[in-house]
Each structure stands twice: as C-alpha cells, then as structure tokens.
Design a protein around this motif. Structure first.
Motif, PDB file in Angstrom:
ATOM      1  N   ALA A   1       0.868  -1.179   0.000  1.00 17.10           N
ATOM      2  CA  ALA A   1       0.000   0.000   0.000  1.00 17.10           C
ATOM      3  C   ALA A   1       0.903   1.226   0.000  1.00 17.10           C
ATOM      4  CB  ALA A   1      -0.895  -0.008   1.229  1.00 17.10           C
ATOM      5  N   LEU A   2       0.646   2.146  -0.915  1.00 18.69           N
ATOM      6  CA  LEU A   2       1.465   3.352  -1.066  1.00 18.69           C
ATOM      7  C   LEU A   2       0.636   4.593  -0.793  1.00 18.69           C
ATOM      8  CD1 LEU A   2       3.116   2.385  -4.470  1.00 18.69           C
ATOM      9  CD2 LEU A   2       4.183   2.267  -2.218  1.00 18.69           C
ATOM     10  N   VAL A   3       1.226   5.554  -0.103  1.00 16.87           N
ATOM     11  CA  VAL A   3       0.594   6.852   0.114  1.00 16.87           C
ATOM     12  C   VAL A   3       1.618   7.914  -0.258  1.00 16.87           C
ATOM     13  CG1 VAL A   3      -0.485   8.413   1.762  1.00 16.87           C
ATOM     14  CG2 VAL A   3      -0.825   5.950   1.994  1.00 16.87           C
ATOM     15  N   GLY A   4       1.265   8.731  -1.253  1.00 20.13           N
ATOM     16  CA  GLY A   4       2.161   9.784  -1.696  1.00 20.13           C
ATOM     17  C   GLY A   4       2.125  10.984  -0.762  1.00 20.13           C
ATOM     18  N   ALA A   5       3.073  11.875  -0.934  1.00 18.62           N
ATOM     19  CA  ALA A   5       3.151  13.079  -0.108  1.00 18.62           C
ATOM     20  C   ALA A   5       1.905  13.943  -0.254  1.00 18.62           C
ATOM     21  CB  ALA A   5       4.398  13.883  -0.478  1.00 18.62           C
ATOM     22  N   ASN A   6       1.216  13.837  -1.395  1.00 23.17           N
ATOM     23  CA  ASN A   6       0.010  14.641  -1.620  1.00 23.17           C
ATOM     24  C   ASN A   6      -1.261  13.934  -1.134  1.00 23.17           C
ATOM     25  OD1 ASN A   6      -0.297  12.643  -3.530  1.00 23.17           O
ATOM     26  ND2 ASN A   6      -0.497  14.020  -5.270  1.00 23.17           N
ATOM     27  N   GLY A   7      -1.124  12.749  -0.520  1.00 23.60           N
ATOM     28  CA  GLY A   7      -2.280  12.033   0.005  1.00 23.60           C
ATOM     29  C   GLY A   7      -2.890  11.024  -0.938  1.00 23.60           C
ATOM     30  N   GLU A   8      -2.469  11.038  -2.207  1.00 21.78           N
ATOM     31  CA  GLU A   8      -2.968  10.042  -3.155  1.00 21.78           C
ATOM     32  C   GLU A   8      -2.431   8.676  -2.747  1.00 21.78           C
ATOM     33  OE1 GLU A   8      -5.055  10.386  -5.827  1.00 21.78           O
ATOM     34  OE2 GLU A   8      -5.356  12.462  -5.241  1.00 21.78           O
ATOM     35  N   TRP A   9      -3.195   7.642  -3.050  1.00 20.25           N
ATOM     36  CA  TRP A   9      -2.783   6.310  -2.640  1.00 20.25           C
ATOM     37  C   TRP A   9      -2.910   5.319  -3.783  1.00 20.25           C
ATOM     38  CZ3 TRP A   9      -6.589   2.507  -2.702  1.00 20.25           C
ATOM     39  CH2 TRP A   9      -7.900   2.970  -2.818  1.00 20.25           C
ATOM     40  N   GLY A  10      -2.207   4.232  -3.643  1.00 15.30           N
ATOM     41  CA  GLY A  10      -2.238   3.182  -4.645  1.00 15.30           C
ATOM     42  C   GLY A  10      -1.780   1.876  -4.028  1.00 15.30           C
ATOM     43  N   VAL A  11      -1.944   0.810  -4.777  1.00 15.71           N
ATOM     44  CA  VAL A  11      -1.590  -0.522  -4.297  1.00 15.71           C
ATOM     45  C   VAL A  11      -0.846  -1.279  -5.392  1.00 15.71           C
ATOM     46  CG1 VAL A  11      -2.526  -2.750  -3.550  1.00 15.71           C
ATOM     47  CG2 VAL A  11      -3.562  -0.643  -2.737  1.00 15.71           C
ATOM     48  N   LEU A  12       0.211  -1.953  -4.993  1.00 16.58           N
ATOM     49  CA  LEU A  12       0.923  -2.881  -5.861  1.00 16.58           C
ATOM     50  C   LEU A  12       0.883  -4.249  -5.199  1.00 16.58           C
ATOM     51  CD1 LEU A  12       4.115  -0.748  -6.660  1.00 16.58           C
ATOM     52  CD2 LEU A  12       2.224  -1.249  -8.209  1.00 16.58           C
ATOM     53  N   VAL A  13       1.050  -5.305  -5.977  1.00 14.04           N
ATOM     54  CA  VAL A  13       1.068  -6.656  -5.417  1.00 14.04           C
ATOM     55  C   VAL A  13       2.372  -7.334  -5.802  1.00 14.04           C
ATOM     56  CG1 VAL A  13      -0.050  -8.910  -5.386  1.00 14.04           C
ATOM     57  CG2 VAL A  13      -1.434  -6.834  -5.463  1.00 14.04           C
ATOM     58  N   ALA A  14       3.048  -7.870  -4.794  1.00 14.14           N
ATOM     59  CA  ALA A  14       4.289  -8.610  -4.996  1.00 14.14           C
ATOM     60  C   ALA A  14       4.013 -10.101  -4.793  1.00 14.14           C
ATOM     61  CB  ALA A  14       5.347  -8.137  -4.008  1.00 14.14           C
ATOM     62  N   PRO A  15       4.773 -10.962  -5.446  1.00 13.06           N
ATOM     63  CA  PRO A  15       4.535 -12.400  -5.308  1.00 13.06           C
ATOM     64  C   PRO A  15       4.931 -12.973  -3.949  1.00 13.06           C
ATOM     65  CG  PRO A  15       6.421 -12.004  -6.717  1.00 13.06           C
ATOM     66  CD  PRO A  15       5.809 -10.669  -6.419  1.00 13.06           C
ATOM     67  N   SER A  16       5.721 -12.226  -3.175  1.00 12.92           N
ATOM     68  CA  SER A  16       6.126 -12.703  -1.853  1.00 12.92           C
ATOM     69  C   SER A  16       6.493 -11.522  -0.964  1.00 12.92           C
ATOM     70  CB  SER A  16       7.334 -13.640  -1.962  1.00 12.92           C
ATOM     71  OG  SER A  16       8.479 -12.900  -2.350  1.00 12.92           O
ATOM     72  N   MET A  17       6.541 -11.765   0.347  1.00  8.47           N
ATOM     73  CA  MET A  17       6.938 -10.715   1.290  1.00  8.47           C
ATOM     74  C   MET A  17       8.394 -10.328   1.053  1.00  8.47           C
ATOM     75  SD  MET A  17       5.964  -8.688   3.743  1.00  8.47           S
ATOM     76  CE  MET A  17       4.494  -9.321   4.538  1.00  8.47           C
ATOM     77  N   GLU A  18       9.230 -11.304   0.747  1.00  7.18           N
ATOM     78  CA  GLU A  18      10.642 -11.037   0.500  1.00  7.18           C
ATOM     79  C   GLU A  18      10.825 -10.100  -0.698  1.00  7.18           C
ATOM     80  OE1 GLU A  18      14.460 -13.533  -1.129  1.00  7.18           O
ATOM     81  OE2 GLU A  18      13.076 -14.558   0.211  1.00  7.18           O
ATOM     82  N   THR A  19      10.094 -10.352  -1.768  1.00  9.09           N
ATOM     83  CA  THR A  19      10.167  -9.501  -2.961  1.00  9.09           C
ATOM     84  C   THR A  19       9.660  -8.100  -2.652  1.00  9.09           C
ATOM     85  OG1 THR A  19       9.882 -11.429  -4.391  1.00  9.09           O
ATOM     86  CG2 THR A  19       9.417  -9.287  -5.363  1.00  9.09           C
ATOM     87  N   ALA A  20       8.580  -8.002  -1.891  1.00  9.89           N
ATOM     88  CA  ALA A  20       8.028  -6.690  -1.523  1.00  9.89           C
ATOM     89  C   ALA A  20       9.020  -5.902  -0.679  1.00  9.89           C
ATOM     90  CB  ALA A  20       6.718  -6.870  -0.772  1.00  9.89           C
ATOM     91  N   ARG A  21       9.648  -6.565   0.296  1.00  8.52           N
ATOM     92  CA  ARG A  21      10.640  -5.879   1.145  1.00  8.52           C
ATOM     93  C   ARG A  21      11.837  -5.401   0.330  1.00  8.52           C
ATOM     94  NH1 ARG A  21       9.290  -5.809   6.236  1.00  8.52           N
ATOM     95  NH2 ARG A  21       8.074  -7.500   7.160  1.00  8.52           N
ATOM     96  N   LYS A  22      12.296  -6.238  -0.588  1.00  7.32           N
ATOM     97  CA  LYS A  22      13.431  -5.845  -1.425  1.00  7.32           C
ATOM     98  C   LYS A  22      13.065  -4.658  -2.310  1.00  7.32           C
ATOM     99  CE  LYS A  22      16.932  -7.499  -4.537  1.00  7.32           C
ATOM    100  NZ  LYS A  22      18.196  -7.565  -3.884  1.00  7.32           N
TER     101      LYS A  22
END
Length: 118
Positions: A55-76
């Motif tokens: 889950a992403l929140v930009g400095a202007n308050g806009e938000w978005g979501v990306l999906v990673a295949p694993s927690m390890e990939t998301a953390r990297k």
C-alpha cells in the motif's frame, strides 16, 4: 558483427526472476512517489496465496496498491526504492490518505447514491 557484451556482463550471474520482479516493483514505487509529491510511504501486508500487498501513500495524500509475489520480494522492492515502511495502516499513516467522492460513494454504497456493496 562485433560483440558488444562487456566482461562484466559475461561474468555476472543472471538476475533471478524474484530479483527482476523486485526491481520492476521498485521502479513503479519510485514513479508513484515522483508523480505524487516526490515521496511516498508504504505498508506491507500478506494477502492470499503468499502474495503481499504494497500500500502506497504519496506526499500529496494520493494512494495506490501494488502486489508482490512474496513478502521477501516486496521488502526488497521497498528497500531499493527507499520507501519508508509502516508496521500498520492506522493512526497518523492512515490519516495521510486523501479520499475523494468516488471512494466515499463506493464505501457508503446506496446510502450516498453509489453502487450497492454486494
């Protein structure tokens, strides 16, 4: 035809698919931050079948979501992009999200004339 590969390219191991996915996600995170105020913050959460929501929140308050295949990939990906991560999506972090009329009618459903929440 001349060989254009360098010595480093010949000796470097091929990037693993997970590493390539992490780099692709990092580029998307960086692009999101750049287009929404220059910075972004995020939160990682496990979703179905081992996937992880970013889950992403930009400095202007806009938000978005990306999906990673694993927690390890998301953390990297978050690490490569320099994303500030939060443990939970609540409190001050959640308060940074700016919602508009579309989100409110989707959340309220028929009460505000939006679609039914079926």
């Amino acid at each position: 035809m001349a060989d254009t590969t360098t010595q480093a390219e010949e000796t470097a191991p091929a990037a693993a698919p997970a590493d390539r996915k992490a780099l692709r996600l990092a580029r998307q995170i960086t692009a999101f931050a750049k287009s929404h105020g220059g910075t972004a913050e995020g939160q990682l959460a496990h979703i179905a079948r081992g996937s992880t929501r970013i889950a992403l929140v930009g400095a202007n308050g806009e938000w978005g979501v990306l999906v990673a295949p694993s927690m390890e990939t998301a953390r990297k990906a978050a690490e490569v992009a320099g994303l500030t991560l939060h443990d939970d999506f609540d409190g001050e972090f959640a308060a940074k999200v700016r919602t508009g009329p579309y989100e409110w009618t989707r959340m309220a459903g028929l009460q505000l004339g939006g679609p039914a929440n079926n």
